[in-house]
Structure formats: structure tokens, C-alpha cells
Design a protein around this motif. Structure first.
Motif, PDB file in Angstrom:
ATOM      1  N   ALA A   1       0.824  -1.210   0.000  1.00 52.57           N
ATOM      2  CA  ALA A   1       0.000   0.000   0.000  1.00 52.57           C
ATOM      3  C   ALA A   1       0.860   1.264   0.000  1.00 52.57           C
ATOM      4  CB  ALA A   1      -0.937  -0.010   1.205  1.00 52.57           C
ATOM      5  N   ALA A   2       1.841   1.324   0.919  1.00 52.95           N
ATOM      6  CA  ALA A   2       2.632   2.543   1.096  1.00 52.95           C
ATOM      7  C   ALA A   2       3.548   2.814  -0.093  1.00 52.95           C
ATOM      8  CB  ALA A   2       3.460   2.442   2.377  1.00 52.95           C
ATOM      9  N   ASN A   3       4.224   1.791  -0.599  1.00 51.51           N
ATOM     10  CA  ASN A   3       5.162   2.011  -1.696  1.00 51.51           C
ATOM     11  C   ASN A   3       4.449   2.313  -3.004  1.00 51.51           C
ATOM     12  OD1 ASN A   3       7.973   2.020  -2.630  1.00 51.51           O
ATOM     13  ND2 ASN A   3       7.366   0.226  -3.836  1.00 51.51           N
ATOM     14  N   THR A   4       3.311   1.647  -3.235  1.00 50.58           N
ATOM     15  CA  THR A   4       2.550   1.946  -4.450  1.00 50.58           C
ATOM     16  C   THR A   4       2.030   3.377  -4.409  1.00 50.58           C
ATOM     17  OG1 THR A   4       1.888  -0.376  -4.627  1.00 50.58           O
ATOM     18  CG2 THR A   4       0.616   1.226  -5.889  1.00 50.58           C
ATOM     19  N   LEU A   5       1.568   3.810  -3.237  1.00 54.55           N
ATOM     20  CA  LEU A   5       1.138   5.197  -3.092  1.00 54.55           C
ATOM     21  C   LEU A   5       2.279   6.153  -3.410  1.00 54.55           C
ATOM     22  CD1 LEU A   5      -0.862   7.393  -2.130  1.00 54.55           C
ATOM     23  CD2 LEU A   5      -0.036   6.974   0.206  1.00 54.55           C
ATOM     24  N   ARG A   6       3.459   5.870  -2.904  1.00 50.63           N
ATOM     25  CA  ARG A   6       4.628   6.724  -3.168  1.00 50.63           C
ATOM     26  C   ARG A   6       4.910   6.839  -4.663  1.00 50.63           C
ATOM     27  NH1 ARG A   6      10.256   5.782  -4.057  1.00 50.63           N
ATOM     28  NH2 ARG A   6       9.821   3.548  -4.116  1.00 50.63           N
ATOM     29  N   LEU A   7       4.955   5.708  -5.343  1.00 43.82           N
ATOM     30  CA  LEU A   7       5.284   5.706  -6.769  1.00 43.82           C
ATOM     31  C   LEU A   7       4.204   6.388  -7.606  1.00 43.82           C
ATOM     32  CD1 LEU A   7       6.708   2.080  -7.022  1.00 43.82           C
ATOM     33  CD2 LEU A   7       8.003   4.212  -7.056  1.00 43.82           C
TER      34      LEU A   7
ATOM     35  N   ILE B   1       9.324  -0.175   4.432  1.00 48.63           N
ATOM     36  CA  ILE B   1       9.887   1.010   3.772  1.00 48.63           C
ATOM     37  C   ILE B   1      11.334   0.819   3.323  1.00 48.63           C
ATOM     38  CG2 ILE B   1       8.341   2.529   5.064  1.00 48.63           C
ATOM     39  CD1 ILE B   1      10.750   3.440   6.682  1.00 48.63           C
ATOM     40  N   VAL B   2      11.918  -0.348   3.631  1.00 47.35           N
ATOM     41  CA  VAL B   2      13.269  -0.613   3.118  1.00 47.35           C
ATOM     42  C   VAL B   2      13.279  -0.540   1.599  1.00 47.35           C
ATOM     43  CG1 VAL B   2      14.966  -2.453   2.788  1.00 47.35           C
ATOM     44  CG2 VAL B   2      14.168  -1.915   5.061  1.00 47.35           C
ATOM     45  N   ILE B   3      12.175  -0.953   1.007  1.00 49.14           N
ATOM     46  CA  ILE B   3      12.082  -0.962  -0.449  1.00 49.14           C
ATOM     47  C   ILE B   3      12.078   0.457  -1.019  1.00 49.14           C
ATOM     48  CG2 ILE B   3       9.561  -0.916  -0.744  1.00 49.14           C
ATOM     49  CD1 ILE B   3      10.014  -3.362  -2.653  1.00 49.14           C
ATOM     50  N   MET B   4      11.901   1.457  -0.149  1.00 45.40           N
ATOM     51  CA  MET B   4      11.946   2.858  -0.578  1.00 45.40           C
ATOM     52  C   MET B   4      13.335   3.461  -0.459  1.00 45.40           C
ATOM     53  SD  MET B   4       8.470   4.278   1.245  1.00 45.40           S
ATOM     54  CE  MET B   4       6.996   3.252   1.398  1.00 45.40           C
ATOM     55  N   VAL B   5      14.266   2.774   0.222  1.00 51.90           N
ATOM     56  CA  VAL B   5      15.629   3.293   0.385  1.00 51.90           C
ATOM     57  C   VAL B   5      16.304   3.357  -0.989  1.00 51.90           C
ATOM     58  CG1 VAL B   5      17.891   2.898   1.416  1.00 51.90           C
ATOM     59  CG2 VAL B   5      15.822   2.420   2.731  1.00 51.90           C
ATOM     60  N   PRO B   6      16.878   4.489  -1.375  1.00 51.55           N
ATOM     61  CA  PRO B   6      17.407   4.672  -2.739  1.00 51.55           C
ATOM     62  C   PRO B   6      18.783   4.055  -2.943  1.00 51.55           C
ATOM     63  CG  PRO B   6      17.716   6.674  -1.488  1.00 51.55           C
ATOM     64  CD  PRO B   6      16.993   5.720  -0.566  1.00 51.55           C
ATOM     65  N   GLY B   7      18.834   2.720  -2.919  1.00 50.68           N
ATOM     66  CA  GLY B   7      20.111   2.059  -3.141  1.00 50.68           C
ATOM     67  C   GLY B   7      20.685   2.351  -4.507  1.00 50.68           C
TER      68      GLY B   7
END
Length: 454
Positions: free
Chosen positions: A347-353, A397-403
Motif C-alpha cells: 500500500a505505502a510504496n505503491t502510493l509513493r510511486l 519502507i526498506v524498499i523505498m531506500v534509494p540504493g
């Protein structure tokens, strides 16, 4: 005779026979095994041993200073003791007072990591302490803590390899990669994290396991890409996905917990965790850069994919779920906790994108809203299920970290493209700062105890 015995024991490794640099603490020596006196009526030294050990186990799970201090304070109040604590990344210094005597102890762990299953069990222990453990003797409590300390990895290196493969493959799609990059990243990341977990299991040092796993992931991706070119005529343009094969190394937990500790003015713990995370990023990106030069790989942009916006959104939901689920498994979460974190992350990451695509919102602002959403959802779930908030917020939210941004910054710095490097660094820092801020404000809105500096 002794030499022959050592040589004839194939099962014995160097780790088994070498002298440990961190001495083990004989916790049961602080308690009288034959005593029937419950812990609340024992001496200060025995009480302090329980309080300190609980804090040390919490610290070994990867949680921040706020949670460690809260747990120690709750036990101290129950035992009629005043406790002051100074928490770092790998050590705790604390004083216990009972009105007459004072006990000071300094404790440390040999290595740091993340174990959300042990953390969940420890939170249950602390919550139940007033009604259960407080009625036991010190020896009985230490036996229960022995059982919790024995909760090591729930998953084998092979399963953790698959978890990293799933997470990095999903990460690849979310960053713009297509099926070819996803498949190659799946295999390369799986092998890389398998090597990493095997090295960790045998207690190899942090720098070695990062260097070996990152180098292996890059090498496998390059070899598979070359093989695909020869056998299937696949274009070398798909080399862009090699960055995604290394993203299993992202230090999400220390990045996020450092921000939370700094927000609560736990500067020692916050700065130490931030330094630890920066070390991991620097070592990983440096070795990735070296491998890229040796293998002639470049971090080019992904080829554009023409996908219907509605379909793209559903694919983002699915891949976000898979990515967060994989990271949660890597953090040693049980399946129910991993699935819960994955739902929040989807939910959170899809909203961000979607905010970035449809409103042209800056990436850092979208990351803040995504992290805030994850924190609010986690608070609701914690209220109903009791899962540790950090165990479901950080993986989500790790998946949001800009590696990708961090790697490109180091790569461009290495080839002396300074303007590009500064741009990528600035973007990465803004996003990394926004993520813990989002979680912090979610805690402020939903947790009274977090609103005050007391």
C-alpha cells in the motif's frame, strides 16, 4: 597426540577452536540455583543481571535505543529499582539503584544484526513480566531468557537466498526494469545473499561478507547476461539490472533506527547506527564499482516500458508485496509478520510511486508520505495483533531506500563525474532523511509516550 586429534576432526572449524575476543557472561552465576526467593525480593545484583540481560538481548535484535531503554525501565519499575541507561550500537552501560546500593554494569554484544522473531518474543516477555516472570526466581528467569537467546535464524541460507532473489527481482521492476533484468537479478541476488549468509554463519567479518557477496552478485549477473547474449541474442542494454542484484545489502534497519534514535536525542546510538549503515553502503558500493570496471558494466537507464497505467499500478502492488516479503524474511520474520509487513509495503510504496508519476511530486516528499502511511497502518495493526511496530514498519519502507541512487553517486564519483555524483548523493540523502521522518511523525500521531522527551 593433541595435533593428531585436531587434524582428524573434520567437523571442527577454525571458529570452533579459536579464542573468542568477546567473553561470555555467566548469567546464572548471578542467581542462586537453589533459592526459592522470587526476583522482586532478591538482592540488587541479581535484579540488575535480569534487567541488563533483557536490554542486551533487545539490542542484539537490531532495535533502537528507545525500545531497549523502555524495556529495561519497565522491568526496573516492577522490581523496585531506578535504572539509568546509555545505549550504543553494540553496548549498554547502566546503573541500578535501590535506595541503598548501586550496581553499575557495562555489557556488549559480539556482533550486530536483525532478528525480528527474537524481538517479538522479547516484547512478549517484557509485556508479561509483571504477571508471570516477576513471580519466578532469578534462576528461572535466566532459563527463560536462555530459551529466547537460542532463537537464531528461522531460515536456511538457501531460503534466505530465495528471499533476497524475490526482493531484488521485485525491486528491479519497481525501478523500471523489465522481465530480462528481473530474471537475471533474481538469480544473481539469490547467489549473492546465499554466500553472504554462509559467511555470516561462520562468523566472518562484516567487510569480507559484503565484499564477497556483492562481487559474486555482479559476476553472476555479468556471466548470465553474456550467456543470454550468446544463446538467445539478448541485447547487452539489459546490463542496467546488475545494480538491482546487489540491493539485498541495503542496511534498512540501522538507517531507520538511527533516525528514530536521533529524534529522541539518543545521539550515541543514533550516530553509531548511522555510521554502521554508512560503512555498509560505502563498502558495498566501492566493491560494486570495482566489479563494474572489471566487467565493463555501466549503470545505464532502464529501457522504457509502455504499460497501461492501471495495469502498472496493479503490478506495482504485487511487486511491492513480494519485495517487502522477501526483505522481511531476510530480517528473520515469521511468515505472518512478513506477510503483514508486505501488505503495508504494498500500500505505502505503491502510493509513493503513484504520487511521483501522477502529481510530479518530488521523490523525497513522496517518500515521507509513503513512510507516514506505513507507520500509521503499522500502528493500527499493532493495536490489534501486538506485532512489534519496528518489525513491520522497517521492512515495509526498506524498499523505498534509494540504493540505486547511492550506487550511482559512488560510480560517478569514481569516474570523476562530480556534478552527476553530487546530484545522486543529494537526491539519496533527501529520501533517506524523509523515510525515518515519516515513521517518526506516525509515532507522534499514534503513540503518546513518543510525543514527549521524558
Amino acid at each position: 597426540m593433541r595435533k593428531n586429534n585436531t587434524a582428524s576432526a573434520p567437523a571442527a572449524s577454525y571458529v570452533d577452536i579459536m579464542e573468542k575476543n568477546h567473553m561470555e557472561i555467566p548469567w546464572h552465576d548471578y542467581a542462586d540455583a537453589d533459592s526459592h526467593v522470587i526476583i522482586s525480593q532478591t538482592g540488587l545484583i541479581e535484579k540488575a543481571s535480569v534487567i541488563g540481560r533483557v536490554g542486551l538481548i533487545m539490542l542484539s535484535c537490531g532495535t533502537g535505543a528507545w525500545r531497549v531503554r523502555t524495556s529495561m525501565n519497565r522491568l526496573s519499575k516492577e522490581l523496585g529499582v531506578t535504572c539509568t541507561v546509555d545505549v550504543g550500537l553494540m553496548s549498554i552501560s547502566f546503573n541500578c539503584f535501590d535506595g541503598k546500593d548501586c550496581v553499575s554494569q557495562s555489557l556488549s554484544i559480539a556482533n550486530t544484526g536483525v532478528n525480528t522473531s527474537k524481538l517479538y518474543r522479547m516484547e512478549q516477555f517484557v509485556d508479561s513480566f509483571p504477571t508471570k516472570e516477576a513471580k519466578l526466581t532469578g534462576e528461572e528467569i535466566h532459563k527463560r531468557l536462555d530459551e529466547i537467546e537460542e532463537i537464531h535464524g528461522l531460515y536456511s541460507p538457501v531460503k534466505l537466498g530465495f528471499a533476497a532473489a524475490l526482493a531484488c527481482s521485485a525491486f528491479t521492476f519497481l525501478l523500471g526494469g523489465g522481465p530480462v533484468e528481473m530474471i537475471l537479478a533474481f538469480i544473481a541476488a539469490g547467489i549473492g545473499n546465499f554466500i553472504r549468509t554462509k559467511l555470516i554463519k561462520h562468523h566472518y567479518t562484516l567487510f569480507l561478507n559484503i565484499a564477497a557477496s556483492i562481487s559474486a552478485a555482479c559476476l553472476v549477473y555479468a556471466l548470465l547476461l553474456k550467456l543470454s547474449e550468446v544463446c538467445f541474442g539478448i541485447s547487452s542494454f539489459h546490463e542496467a539490472g546488475y545494480i538491482c542484484s546487489m540491493l539485498f545489502i541495503i542496511p534498512g534497519f540501522p538507517f531507520i533506527t538511527s533516525g528514530i534514535d536521533l529524534a529522541k536525542l539518543d545521539l550515541r546510538s543514533g550516530l553509531e547506527r548511522l555510521t554502521y549503515a554508512i560503512i555498509i553502503v560505502l563498502v558495498a558500493t566501492m566493491f560494486a564499482w570495482i566489479m563494474a570496471l572489471l566487467l565493463k558494466l555501466k549503470p545505464v537507464d532502464f529501457a522504457a516500458m509502455n504499460i497501461d497505467p492501471i495495469l502498472h499500478m496493479f503490478l506495482r502492488i504485487i511487486t511491492s508485496f513480494c519485495g517487502v516479503f522477501g526483505f522481511s524474511i531476510m530480517f528473520n520474520s515469521a511468515i505472518p509478520i512478513a506477510a503483514t509487513a508486505a501488505l503495508i509495503g504494498a500500500a505505502a510504496n505503491t502510493l509513493r510511486l503513484e504520487l511521483i508519476d501522477f502529481t510530479q511530486m518530488p521523490s523525497a516528499e513522496a517518500a515521507f508520505i509513503g513512510a507516514l502511511t506505513a507507520g500509521l497502518l503499522a500502528s493500527i495493526i499493532k493495536r490489534n495483533h501486538g506485532y512489534p511496530r519496528i518489525s513491520i514498519t522497517v521492512p515495509s519502507i526498506v524498499i523505498m531506500v534509494p540504493g540505486l541512487y547511492l550506487y550511482r553517486a559512488i560510480y560517478n564519483l569514481g569516474i570523476m563525474s562530480l556534478n552527476e555524483s553530487v546530484s545522486w548523493f543529494a537526491a539519496a540523502i533527501m529520501i533517506i532523511a524523509a523515510l525515518p521522518l515519516g515513521l517518526i511523525f506516525a509515532r507522534i500521531l499514534t503513540d503518546r509516550t513518543f510525543r514527549y522527551c521524558t
